[in-house]
Scaffold this motif. Sequence first.
Motif, PDB file in Angstrom:
ATOM      1  N   TRP A  75       0.799  -1.226   0.000  1.00 27.27           N
ATOM      2  CA  TRP A  75       0.000   0.000   0.000  1.00 27.27           C
ATOM      3  C   TRP A  75       0.832   1.276   0.000  1.00 27.27           C
ATOM      4  O   TRP A  75       0.278   2.371  -0.108  1.00 27.27           O
ATOM      5  CB  TRP A  75      -0.937   0.003   1.217  1.00 27.27           C
ATOM      6  N   SER A  76       2.129   1.183   0.095  1.00 29.99           N
ATOM      7  CA  SER A  76       2.979   2.380   0.121  1.00 29.99           C
ATOM      8  C   SER A  76       3.397   2.784  -1.287  1.00 29.99           C
ATOM      9  O   SER A  76       3.707   1.937  -2.132  1.00 29.99           O
ATOM     10  CB  SER A  76       4.230   2.124   0.971  1.00 29.99           C
ATOM     11  N   THR A  77       3.415   4.078  -1.518  1.00 30.91           N
ATOM     12  CA  THR A  77       3.964   4.663  -2.748  1.00 30.91           C
ATOM     13  C   THR A  77       4.876   5.810  -2.338  1.00 30.91           C
ATOM     14  O   THR A  77       4.813   6.292  -1.197  1.00 30.91           O
ATOM     15  CB  THR A  77       2.847   5.187  -3.665  1.00 30.91           C
ATOM     16  N   PRO A  78       5.746   6.256  -3.223  1.00 25.60           N
ATOM     17  CA  PRO A  78       6.625   7.377  -2.861  1.00 25.60           C
ATOM     18  C   PRO A  78       5.848   8.614  -2.395  1.00 25.60           C
ATOM     19  O   PRO A  78       6.301   9.328  -1.498  1.00 25.60           O
ATOM     20  CB  PRO A  78       7.392   7.652  -4.156  1.00 25.60           C
ATOM     21  N   LYS A  79       4.676   8.871  -2.982  1.00 25.05           N
ATOM     22  CA  LYS A  79       3.887  10.050  -2.604  1.00 25.05           C
ATOM     23  C   LYS A  79       3.045   9.800  -1.354  1.00 25.05           C
ATOM     24  O   LYS A  79       2.725  10.746  -0.628  1.00 25.05           O
ATOM     25  CB  LYS A  79       2.980  10.461  -3.763  1.00 25.05           C
ATOM     26  N   SER A  80       2.668   8.563  -1.129  1.00 20.70           N
ATOM     27  CA  SER A  80       1.794   8.267   0.011  1.00 20.70           C
ATOM     28  C   SER A  80       2.295   7.013   0.744  1.00 20.70           C
ATOM     29  O   SER A  80       1.718   5.934   0.617  1.00 20.70           O
ATOM     30  CB  SER A  80       0.349   8.062  -0.453  1.00 20.70           C
ATOM     31  N   ALA A  86      -8.299   6.152   5.096  1.00 24.97           N
ATOM     32  CA  ALA A  86      -8.009   6.999   6.263  1.00 24.97           C
ATOM     33  C   ALA A  86      -7.170   8.214   5.886  1.00 24.97           C
ATOM     34  O   ALA A  86      -7.211   9.237   6.576  1.00 24.97           O
ATOM     35  CB  ALA A  86      -7.300   6.180   7.335  1.00 24.97           C
ATOM     36  N   TYR A  87      -6.409   8.108   4.793  1.00 24.01           N
ATOM     37  CA  TYR A  87      -5.492   9.187   4.437  1.00 24.01           C
ATOM     38  C   TYR A  87      -5.681   9.567   2.965  1.00 24.01           C
ATOM     39  O   TYR A  87      -6.086   8.740   2.150  1.00 24.01           O
ATOM     40  CB  TYR A  87      -4.038   8.752   4.686  1.00 24.01           C
ATOM     41  N   ARG A  88      -5.342  10.806   2.666  1.00 24.37           N
ATOM     42  CA  ARG A  88      -5.438  11.273   1.273  1.00 24.37           C
ATOM     43  C   ARG A  88      -4.344  10.614   0.432  1.00 24.37           C
ATOM     44  O   ARG A  88      -3.310  10.199   0.952  1.00 24.37           O
ATOM     45  CB  ARG A  88      -5.279  12.796   1.204  1.00 24.37           C
ATOM     46  N   PRO A  89      -4.539  10.511  -0.875  1.00 33.39           N
ATOM     47  CA  PRO A  89      -3.548   9.871  -1.748  1.00 33.39           C
ATOM     48  C   PRO A  89      -2.190  10.548  -1.753  1.00 33.39           C
ATOM     49  O   PRO A  89      -1.197   9.935  -2.157  1.00 33.39           O
ATOM     50  CB  PRO A  89      -4.200   9.943  -3.137  1.00 33.39           C
ATOM     51  N   ASP A  90      -2.130  11.811  -1.286  1.00 36.16           N
ATOM     52  CA  ASP A  90      -0.858  12.530  -1.329  1.00 36.16           C
ATOM     53  C   ASP A  90      -0.247  12.738   0.055  1.00 36.16           C
ATOM     54  O   ASP A  90       0.624  13.599   0.229  1.00 36.16           O
ATOM     55  CB  ASP A  90      -1.060  13.893  -2.014  1.00 36.16           C
ATOM     56  N   GLU A  91      -0.686  11.978   1.063  1.00 34.06           N
ATOM     57  CA  GLU A  91      -0.118  12.152   2.400  1.00 34.06           C
ATOM     58  C   GLU A  91       0.303  10.812   2.990  1.00 34.06           C
ATOM     59  O   GLU A  91      -0.188   9.751   2.597  1.00 34.06           O
ATOM     60  CB  GLU A  91      -1.134  12.823   3.337  1.00 34.06           C
TER      61      GLU A  91
END
Length: 339
Positions: A224-229, A265-270
């Motif tokens: 589920w982790s990406t560099p942006k999120s 729970a979190y925005r795609p950019d956080e």
Amino acid sequence: MPRVLYIDDDEGLRLLTSRRLSRRGFEVETAADADSGVARLREGGFDLVAIDHYMPGKTGLDALAMIGALPSPPPVVYVTGSEETSVAVAALKAGATDYVVKTVGEDFFDLLASSFRQSLERQALVAAKDEAEQALRASNDRLAAMVKEANHRVANSLQILSAFVNIQASAVGSDEAKSALRDTQQRIAAIAQVHRRLYNSDDIATIDMAEYLLPLAEELEATWSTPKSPRKVSFLSDSVRLKTDRAISLGIIVTELVGNACKYAYRPDEAGEVRIRLLQEAPNFRLSVEDDGPGVDLGAKPQGTGVGTRLIRAMAQSLGADLDYGHGPGARICVTAAL
């Protein structure tokens, strides 16, 4: 006929015993003292040995100790003219299977023959028990090896299935389809993780939940982790062991709850964190998954397909667990069930 070695310093009694017991179904050889008797036993071929207590040089107790040191000692019937209880107790403690008091007349030989038969029957029962236990252990070892191999094959098959789902996800254009396939891939991974644990464990009936859920949490974090999120999935657990089917149910619940937290729970950019805690509160265990998002609105329409929610409820029902959706700054879902 059973072969018996009779050790006695009385030559006349040795001869008489040999004749009388041969009529009662025994092949009897004799020895005059402890040393010659034990030497004869070392050559093998005897089913049982009878020893007189009073002999010159070494007593029957000395002979009994020497026989007990042999690699495969036969059962021993202790024979003596002494009626002292201490002699009988000492002989039995030293390893004799029975004790016969020497008397005059045919009754003595009847009693001796009866003692021989009982000792041989007892030895046969012990040998049969040992053989059955060895066969059972061998069978259990084979079964355990087969189960471990089955778990290995299942884990490999699930890994292949997960790869197929991943290929399919990359081939579809719909974001909704990609998300559904990714969720399916995570569910498959949760089950495969159990079978990998079983393959590497000596206990094929239960799962150490800390050893199971920690790599599962790491896989979920990577997925589920990406560099942006980036998504940090932390895990803390007491020592809890569950049966295999219950471990799978709990693993699917963790997979669904963590996936929901990472998606909603979190925005795609956080960045965001999801915390998994498994605590033992005998006679129960308590699993909690929490995040720092806006919380859960139980009355709202599901943001996705709703399959995850239905799976969570179904797995909780299979565990006989209570679901508790906590209120606070973030979502905190607790699952409580019996160990």
